[in-house]
Design a protein around this motif. Sequence first.
Motif, PDB file in Angstrom:
ATOM      1  N   ILE A   1       0.520  23.028  -3.465  1.00  0.00           N
ATOM      2  CA  ILE A   1       1.495  24.106  -3.681  1.00  0.00           C
ATOM      3  C   ILE A   1       1.149  24.871  -4.955  1.00  0.00           C
ATOM      4  N   TRP A   2       0.774  24.177  -6.010  1.00  0.00           N
ATOM      5  CA  TRP A   2       0.406  24.836  -7.262  1.00  0.00           C
ATOM      6  C   TRP A   2      -0.819  25.727  -7.069  1.00  0.00           C
ATOM      7  N   VAL A   3      -1.839  25.244  -6.347  1.00  0.00           N
ATOM      8  CA  VAL A   3      -3.048  26.027  -6.099  1.00  0.00           C
ATOM      9  C   VAL A   3      -2.713  27.269  -5.275  1.00  0.00           C
ATOM     10  N   PHE A   4      -1.835  27.134  -4.291  1.00  0.00           N
ATOM     11  CA  PHE A   4      -1.440  28.287  -3.487  1.00  0.00           C
ATOM     12  C   PHE A   4      -0.765  29.347  -4.346  1.00  0.00           C
ATOM     13  N   PHE A   5       0.196  28.960  -5.171  1.00  0.00           N
ATOM     14  CA  PHE A   5       0.885  29.930  -6.014  1.00  0.00           C
ATOM     15  C   PHE A   5      -0.047  30.528  -7.073  1.00  0.00           C
ATOM     16  N   TRP A   6      -0.999  29.751  -7.570  1.00  0.00           N
ATOM     17  CA  TRP A   6      -1.994  30.283  -8.505  1.00  0.00           C
ATOM     18  C   TRP A   6      -2.829  31.359  -7.813  1.00  0.00           C
ATOM     19  N   ALA A   7      -3.242  31.121  -6.562  1.00  0.00           N
ATOM     20  CA  ALA A   7      -4.041  32.086  -5.829  1.00  0.00           C
ATOM     21  C   ALA A   7      -3.257  33.368  -5.575  1.00  0.00           C
ATOM     22  N   VAL A   8      -1.991  33.250  -5.250  1.00  0.00           N
ATOM     23  CA  VAL A   8      -1.161  34.432  -5.021  1.00  0.00           C
ATOM     24  C   VAL A   8      -0.990  35.211  -6.320  1.00  0.00           C
ATOM     25  N   ASP A   9      -0.721  34.528  -7.414  1.00  0.00           N
ATOM     26  CA  ASP A   9      -0.518  35.201  -8.698  1.00  0.00           C
ATOM     27  C   ASP A   9      -1.789  35.848  -9.230  1.00  0.00           C
ATOM     28  N   SER A  10      -2.946  35.281  -8.914  1.00  0.00           N
ATOM     29  CA  SER A  10      -4.197  35.843  -9.423  1.00  0.00           C
ATOM     30  C   SER A  10      -4.738  36.958  -8.536  1.00  0.00           C
ATOM     31  N   GLY A  11      -4.038  37.290  -7.461  1.00  0.00           N
ATOM     32  CA  GLY A  11      -4.427  38.423  -6.637  1.00  0.00           C
ATOM     33  C   GLY A  11      -5.395  38.113  -5.519  1.00  0.00           C
ATOM     34  N   GLN A  12      -5.530  36.887  -5.128  1.00  0.00           N
ATOM     35  CA  GLN A  12      -6.462  36.526  -4.074  1.00  0.00           C
ATOM     36  C   GLN A  12      -6.071  37.102  -2.716  1.00  0.00           C
TER      37      GLN A  12
ATOM     38  N   ALA B   1       0.828  -1.213   0.000  1.00  0.00           N
ATOM     39  CA  ALA B   1       0.000   0.000   0.000  1.00  0.00           C
ATOM     40  C   ALA B   1       0.864   1.265   0.000  1.00  0.00           C
ATOM     41  N   LEU B   2       2.062   1.170   0.586  1.00  0.00           N
ATOM     42  CA  LEU B   2       2.951   2.338   0.606  1.00  0.00           C
ATOM     43  C   LEU B   2       3.407   2.731  -0.793  1.00  0.00           C
ATOM     44  N   TYR B   3       3.507   1.777  -1.684  1.00  0.00           N
ATOM     45  CA  TYR B   3       3.916   2.071  -3.054  1.00  0.00           C
ATOM     46  C   TYR B   3       2.861   2.912  -3.781  1.00  0.00           C
ATOM     47  N   ILE B   4       1.643   2.858  -3.306  1.00  0.00           N
ATOM     48  CA  ILE B   4       0.564   3.659  -3.884  1.00  0.00           C
ATOM     49  C   ILE B   4       0.371   4.954  -3.091  1.00  0.00           C
ATOM     50  N   LEU B   5       0.411   4.878  -1.757  1.00  0.00           N
ATOM     51  CA  LEU B   5       0.103   6.030  -0.923  1.00  0.00           C
ATOM     52  C   LEU B   5       1.168   7.125  -0.989  1.00  0.00           C
ATOM     53  N   ILE B   6       2.430   6.760  -1.076  1.00  0.00           N
ATOM     54  CA  ILE B   6       3.486   7.770  -1.112  1.00  0.00           C
ATOM     55  C   ILE B   6       3.409   8.610  -2.390  1.00  0.00           C
ATOM     56  N   PRO B   7       3.293   8.030  -3.581  1.00  0.00           N
ATOM     57  CA  PRO B   7       3.138   8.887  -4.771  1.00  0.00           C
ATOM     58  C   PRO B   7       1.857   9.718  -4.756  1.00  0.00           C
ATOM     59  N   VAL B   8       0.782   9.166  -4.233  1.00  0.00           N
ATOM     60  CA  VAL B   8      -0.467   9.920  -4.137  1.00  0.00           C
ATOM     61  C   VAL B   8      -0.280  11.123  -3.206  1.00  0.00           C
ATOM     62  N   ALA B   9       0.402  10.934  -2.089  1.00  0.00           N
ATOM     63  CA  ALA B   9       0.657  12.028  -1.155  1.00  0.00           C
ATOM     64  C   ALA B   9       1.544  13.090  -1.796  1.00  0.00           C
ATOM     65  N   VAL B  10       2.545  12.676  -2.545  1.00  0.00           N
ATOM     66  CA  VAL B  10       3.430  13.639  -3.215  1.00  0.00           C
ATOM     67  C   VAL B  10       2.649  14.440  -4.256  1.00  0.00           C
ATOM     68  N   VAL B  11       1.785  13.790  -4.985  1.00  0.00           N
ATOM     69  CA  VAL B  11       0.965  14.483  -5.989  1.00  0.00           C
ATOM     70  C   VAL B  11       0.018  15.476  -5.313  1.00  0.00           C
ATOM     71  N   LEU B  12      -0.589  15.099  -4.197  1.00  0.00           N
ATOM     72  CA  LEU B  12      -1.488  15.998  -3.483  1.00  0.00           C
ATOM     73  C   LEU B  12      -0.746  17.218  -2.932  1.00  0.00           C
ATOM     74  N   VAL B  13       0.449  17.031  -2.416  1.00  0.00           N
ATOM     75  CA  VAL B  13       1.238  18.152  -1.915  1.00  0.00           C
ATOM     76  C   VAL B  13       1.624  19.068  -3.072  1.00  0.00           C
ATOM     77  N   ALA B  14       2.037  18.505  -4.184  1.00  0.00           N
ATOM     78  CA  ALA B  14       2.390  19.315  -5.353  1.00  0.00           C
ATOM     79  C   ALA B  14       1.172  20.091  -5.853  1.00  0.00           C
ATOM     80  N   LEU B  15       0.014  19.469  -5.855  1.00  0.00           N
ATOM     81  CA  LEU B  15      -1.216  20.147  -6.267  1.00  0.00           C
ATOM     82  C   LEU B  15      -1.559  21.294  -5.316  1.00  0.00           C
TER      83      LEU B  15
END
Length: 69
Positions: free
Chosen positions: A19-30, A3-17
């Motif tokens: 971070i991307w949403v946070f920077f998008w919000a900052v750039d769009s003036g939120q 299960a760790l082989y699935i959960l670790i990449p999923v967690a990394v993808v969620l963290v990257a997502l």
Amino acid sequence: MAALYILIPVAVVLVALAIWVFFWAVDSGQYDDLDSPAHSILFDDDDPKHKAGLEQADHPTDSERSSRD
């Protein structure tokens, strides 16, 4: 263990997502103006004095400009 082989990449993808949403919000003036929405709820939308105050804040007079500088 498998299960760790699935959960670790999923967690990394969620963290990257996140971070991307946070920077998008900052750039769009939120996060540009954090104070006005909190104060505007205290005023009535139909109050002409409030609307005049907003117009005056957008277009200050000469004496107000010199006092700010």
